[in-house]
Design an enzyme around this catalytic site. Sequence first.
Site, PDB file in Angstrom:
ATOM      1  N   ASP A 209       0.823  -1.218   0.000  1.00 32.41           N
ATOM      2  CA  ASP A 209       0.000   0.000   0.000  1.00 32.41           C
ATOM      3  C   ASP A 209       0.855   1.265   0.000  1.00 32.41           C
ATOM      4  O   ASP A 209       0.417   2.321  -0.424  1.00 32.41           O
ATOM      5  CB  ASP A 209      -0.924  -0.015   1.232  1.00 32.41           C
ATOM      6  N   LEU A 290      -6.433   6.895   2.866  1.00 32.14           N
ATOM      7  CA  LEU A 290      -6.662   7.889   1.810  1.00 32.14           C
ATOM      8  C   LEU A 290      -5.535   7.937   0.781  1.00 32.14           C
ATOM      9  O   LEU A 290      -5.537   8.787  -0.099  1.00 32.14           O
ATOM     10  CB  LEU A 290      -6.833   9.284   2.439  1.00 32.14           C
ATOM     11  N   ARG A 291      -4.572   7.011   0.907  1.00 33.01           N
ATOM     12  CA  ARG A 291      -3.453   7.031  -0.054  1.00 33.01           C
ATOM     13  C   ARG A 291      -3.952   6.857  -1.485  1.00 33.01           C
ATOM     14  O   ARG A 291      -3.451   7.485  -2.412  1.00 33.01           O
ATOM     15  CB  ARG A 291      -2.446   5.927   0.270  1.00 33.01           C
ATOM     16  N   GLY A 292      -4.930   5.966  -1.675  1.00 33.56           N
ATOM     17  CA  GLY A 292      -5.459   5.724  -3.017  1.00 33.56           C
ATOM     18  C   GLY A 292      -6.020   6.986  -3.640  1.00 33.56           C
ATOM     19  O   GLY A 292      -5.757   7.290  -4.820  1.00 33.56           O
TER      20      GLY A 292
END
Length: 357
Positions: A209, A290-292
């Site tokens: 991730d 919230l990385r995506g």
Amino acid sequence: MTATLPAPAKTRRVVFPFTAIVGQEEMKLALILNVIDPKIGGVMIMGDRGTGKSTTIRALADLLPEIEVVAGDPFNSDPVDSDLMSEEVKQAIEQQLPIEIVKKKVQMVDLPLGATEDRVCGTIDIEKALAEGVKAFEPGLLAKANRGILYVDEVNLLDDHLVDVLLDSAAGGWNTVEREGISIRHPARFVMVGSGNPEEGELRPQLLDRFGMHAEIHTVKEPELRVQIVEQRAEFDGDPNAFCQKYFEEQEKLQSQIVRAQELLPQVTIDRDLQVKISEICSELDVDGLRGDIVTNRAAKALAAFEGRSEVTIEDIRRVIVLCLRHRLRKDPLENIDSGYKVEKSVARVFGLEVAE
């Protein structure tokens, strides 16, 4: 204050040209976007053996324009940007001491599979520090990789702790080494590129991730293309300089396009409605954190800049979103990474498009 010297004559070995590489468009796009905006967070490239992963990454590093660095500085310090310079260079500039500037090719640093944490992060000579009262620091690979590309082949075979250290530095842009109460901090902003073969196991979802993008590459199946690749390789091995000369103009054109994109990037905007739709897709796919959302926004902007546009379109999002999200859907370490179908299906629903076959 400074003098810019010409780059040294080319004594490096000749590298296969980036623009000559056939196929693997997904990997090439992910690498270019990360060079335009290193804050995307790097690329994890998974694929079969012998598919040109290392060749492509070396070709990209060779393609990039030369950068200005402070001469003799082990951290490739930027003579202007304080976030990319070592403490010694900062002090010299504050004291208005003369500094020499040279131009240098962007570094591509290979991380050996058996590297120790000291080799990666650097070491502090405690005896010298105590005896002479100076911070005796021996820089590691992260220092060398500052403002360049750090390539980790077989990253899935590296110790998880070491992968964590690398990703922390890549995300924060700084490397800190502490020992016996002595602390050294230096800039370490680089594009992290990991590659591996899925047969040898995947990275844990928590580490996967942390990579901004995930590209999948497969062996070319079409006989014509395979023959073309074999012929190209034979021609390059026979006379590397003559082969590279054939692609000189294309290389120059792509290099200029990347430089213009880096300059245009701060002006690129994305409509709020598109941002909401990106987050709706991430939410629908049950992407943790919230990385995506952040990476998809950044990658779409980088793609718009690469194509010379100052506004993100739906098509930009569609082209990057699978690369940004497919590796974030896996919750169980035993699951395989989604091929991209789930992401494309969600994109089609949210944007009212047809799913690409």
